[in-house]
Motif scaffolding. Structure first.
Motif, mmCIF file in Angstrom:
data_model
loop_
_atom_site.group_PDB
_atom_site.id
_atom_site.type_symbol
_atom_site.label_atom_id
_atom_site.label_comp_id
_atom_site.label_asym_id
_atom_site.label_seq_id
_atom_site.Cartn_x
_atom_site.Cartn_y
_atom_site.Cartn_z
ATOM 1 N N ILE A 75 0.859 -1.187 -0.061
ATOM 2 C CA ILE A 75 -0.037 0.005 0.150
ATOM 3 C C ILE A 75 0.873 1.266 0.078
ATOM 4 N N ASN A 76 0.511 2.040 -0.800
ATOM 5 C CA ASN A 76 1.302 3.530 -0.827
ATOM 6 C C ASN A 76 0.414 4.660 -0.974
ATOM 7 N N THR A 77 0.265 5.223 0.224
ATOM 8 C CA THR A 77 -0.483 6.586 0.245
ATOM 9 C C THR A 77 0.298 7.737 0.628
ATOM 10 N N ALA A 78 1.772 7.687 0.561
ATOM 11 C CA ALA A 78 2.691 8.594 0.728
ATOM 12 C C ALA A 78 3.107 9.481 -0.245
ATOM 13 N N ARG A 79 3.979 9.089 -1.206
ATOM 14 C CA ARG A 79 4.213 9.845 -2.345
ATOM 15 C C ARG A 79 4.918 9.081 -3.459
ATOM 16 N N GLY A 80 4.447 9.290 -4.598
ATOM 17 C CA GLY A 80 5.075 8.777 -6.026
ATOM 18 C C GLY A 80 6.525 8.738 -5.867
ATOM 19 N N GLY A 81 7.088 7.875 -6.425
ATOM 20 C CA GLY A 81 8.468 7.506 -6.754
ATOM 21 C C GLY A 81 9.217 6.880 -5.341
ATOM 22 N N ILE A 82 8.656 6.620 -4.254
ATOM 23 C CA ILE A 82 8.967 5.925 -3.297
ATOM 24 C C ILE A 82 9.000 4.388 -3.920
ATOM 25 N N VAL A 83 7.945 3.893 -4.662
ATOM 26 C CA VAL A 83 7.780 2.704 -5.139
ATOM 27 C C VAL A 83 7.957 2.880 -6.558
ATOM 28 N N LYS A 84 9.027 1.950 -7.080
ATOM 29 C CA LYS A 84 9.528 1.735 -8.573
ATOM 30 C C LYS A 84 8.165 1.260 -9.275
ATOM 31 N N GLU A 85 7.383 1.880 -9.938
ATOM 32 C CA GLU A 85 6.461 1.396 -10.698
ATOM 33 C C GLU A 85 6.372 0.339 -11.649
ATOM 34 N N SER A 86 7.553 0.249 -12.542
ATOM 35 C CA SER A 86 7.953 -0.799 -13.123
ATOM 36 C C SER A 86 8.229 -2.029 -12.392
ATOM 37 N N ALA A 87 8.906 -2.029 -11.275
ATOM 38 C CA ALA A 87 9.265 -3.015 -10.486
ATOM 39 C C ALA A 87 8.039 -3.496 -9.706
ATOM 40 N N LEU A 88 6.921 -2.774 -9.712
ATOM 41 C CA LEU A 88 5.849 -3.103 -8.933
ATOM 42 C C LEU A 88 4.875 -3.981 -9.945
ATOM 43 N N TYR A 89 4.861 -3.521 -11.189
ATOM 44 C CA TYR A 89 4.252 -4.021 -12.285
ATOM 45 C C TYR A 89 4.647 -5.504 -12.537
ATOM 46 N N ASP A 90 5.934 -5.732 -12.611
ATOM 47 C CA ASP A 90 6.541 -6.696 -12.817
ATOM 48 C C ASP A 90 6.264 -8.025 -11.829
ATOM 49 N N ALA A 91 6.237 -7.453 -10.623
ATOM 50 C CA ALA A 91 5.936 -8.352 -9.488
ATOM 51 C C ALA A 91 4.526 -8.697 -9.345
ATOM 52 N N LEU A 92 3.593 -7.940 -9.803
ATOM 53 C CA LEU A 92 2.087 -8.007 -9.650
ATOM 54 C C LEU A 92 1.730 -9.238 -10.895
ATOM 55 N N THR A 93 2.295 -8.848 -12.134
ATOM 56 C CA THR A 93 2.144 -9.748 -13.407
ATOM 57 C C THR A 93 2.718 -10.937 -13.526
ATOM 58 N N SER A 94 3.833 -11.249 -12.301
ATOM 59 C CA SER A 94 4.605 -12.426 -12.439
ATOM 60 C C SER A 94 4.070 -13.257 -11.031
ATOM 61 N N GLY A 95 2.953 -13.045 -10.349
ATOM 62 C CA GLY A 95 2.485 -13.634 -9.280
ATOM 63 C C GLY A 95 3.548 -13.583 -8.108
ATOM 64 N N ARG A 96 4.577 -12.633 -8.153
ATOM 65 C CA ARG A 96 5.423 -12.570 -7.033
ATOM 66 C C ARG A 96 4.808 -11.664 -6.131
ATOM 67 N N LEU A 97 3.779 -11.089 -6.257
ATOM 68 C CA LEU A 97 3.111 -10.028 -5.237
ATOM 69 C C LEU A 97 1.730 -10.189 -5.447
ATOM 70 N N ALA A 98 0.683 -10.206 -4.541
ATOM 71 C CA ALA A 98 -0.825 -10.726 -4.734
ATOM 72 C C ALA A 98 -1.413 -9.113 -4.824
ATOM 73 N N GLY A 99 -1.076 -8.057 -4.649
ATOM 74 C CA GLY A 99 -1.763 -6.850 -4.952
ATOM 75 C C GLY A 99 -1.251 -5.605 -4.374
ATOM 76 N N ALA A 100 -1.813 -4.537 -4.780
ATOM 77 C CA ALA A 100 -1.213 -3.400 -4.269
ATOM 78 C C ALA A 100 -2.668 -2.273 -4.435
ATOM 79 N N GLY A 101 -2.102 -1.052 -3.397
ATOM 80 C CA GLY A 101 -3.199 -0.123 -3.173
ATOM 81 C C GLY A 101 -2.403 1.077 -3.516
#
Length: 329
Positions: free
Chosen positions: A237-263
């Motif tokens: 979950i990220n309600t802080a600021r954009g850029g703290i989470v690398k969106e490309s890395a998050l996408y890869d984890a979410l689409t490969s089954g390495r992460l269940a989900g994100a808010g």
């Protein structure tokens, strides 16, 4: 014609109550500007009204150029708590305080973080579609799960992180906290478990919720390596600021089954491009950076912003709301 009035620039989102606090004074004149004004237009507007003595900012950036255009800036305030769009060193060089709205929106952001956790855990989107699309028989294949007994790792234990912790404890979650700038005793006193090694704590967390400021230290904090340490059934979950989470890395984890989900309430670029790859994912819930912008929070933040401005003009700044404490005597 010369005037003794202090000219205060306020963004359109400043509430009526806050405006009333300012306009009831005979020595203040308000000038409104659009929340999404361009940098060029903002500079021109400041120059045309100079000298300008105070400003209440929404999303507008502010730095050396704007200070020069203002001619006699006394106080810069944010209708919020983040200030990554403000050049703090530039303000400090001119002894201009930067002030934020304190804890005014922290309950709202904490609620939003919990809302995202619940929405994901209770599979709200899938179950809504199950009923709407006439797939009632499929419901047992998409069972929700409880927050009760789950482990949440809170990154950042300031005004928002500490309030998020209280809400998670109320749901009988196991609450861990990573904040290298907080004493372990303070975290323990709040009923939480302090962790000193973020990487070591990540594999055990069912939820990770981010509540730290965006600084050079935290940009890219959750990159591919760090997201990769989370377990496949975990949620970020990220309600802080954009850029703290690398969106490309998050996408890869979410689409490969390495992460269940994100808010996600905040993005690397805001507003994000319509074609942002995260938008198409069924295991992501998104919001337009409004976690701390509820009806009540806007009123609280606006009124605190007005009080911040008045405190400086009256020679007695509200010290706890000043970011660059070095400008205070």
């Amino acid at each position: 014609m010369a005037t003794n009035k202090k000219k205060i620039f306020v963004t359109q989102t400043l509430s009526r109550g806050a405006r009333a606090l300012l306009t009831q004074r005979d020595d203040i004149e308000l000038v409104e500007f659009p929340n999404l004004i361009s940098a060029k237009d903002f500079e021109a507007l400041l120059k045309s009204h100079a000298p300008v003595h105070g400003v209440a900012l929404g999303a507008t950036a502010f730095g050396e150029t704007e200070l020069e255009a203002s001619k006699d800036m006394k106080v810069v305030t944010r209708i919020g708590v983040g200030y990554d769009a403000v050049d703090v060193p530039a303000l400090s060089r001119r002894k201009v305080p930067l002030m934020v709205a304190g804890s005014a929106n922290s309950p709202s952001v904490a609620e939003a973080a919990l809302f995202m956790m619940l929405t994901l855990a209770k599979r709200a989107q899938e179950l809504h579609a199950c009923v709407k699309d006439g797939k009632w028989a499929d419901r047992l294949g998409m069972l929700p799960f409880d927050l009760y007994g789950k482990t949440v790792l809170i990154v950042g234990f300031g005004r928002i992180g500490s309030r998020t912790a209280k809400r998670c404890l109320a749901f009988e979650m196991n609450v861990q906290v990573y904040d290298p700038y907080k004493e372990a005793a303070e975290i323990k006193a709040a009923g939480c478990e302090p962790v000193t090694d973020l990487d070591a704590a990540l594999p055990g967390a069912d939820f990770v919720t981010i509540h730290c400021p965006k600084t050079p230290e935290t940009v890219g904090l959750f990159d591919a390596a760090r997201i990769g340490r989370m377990k496949p059934k975990a949620y970020l979950i990220n309600t802080a600021r954009g850029g703290i989470v690398k969106e490309s890395a998050l996408y890869d984890a979410l689409t490969s089954g390495r992460l269940a989900g994100a808010g996600i309430d905040v993005f690397e670029v805001e507003p994000p491009p319509v074609g942002n790859a995260l938008f198409a994912l069924p295991n992501v819930i998104i919001a337009p950076h409004v976690a701390g912008v509820t009806v009540e929070a806007v009123e609280r933040m606006s009124e605190q912003t007005a009080r911040n401005i008045l405190s400086v003009l009256d020679g007695d700044p509200i010290r706890q709301n000043v970011i660059n404490q070095d400008v205070l005597g």
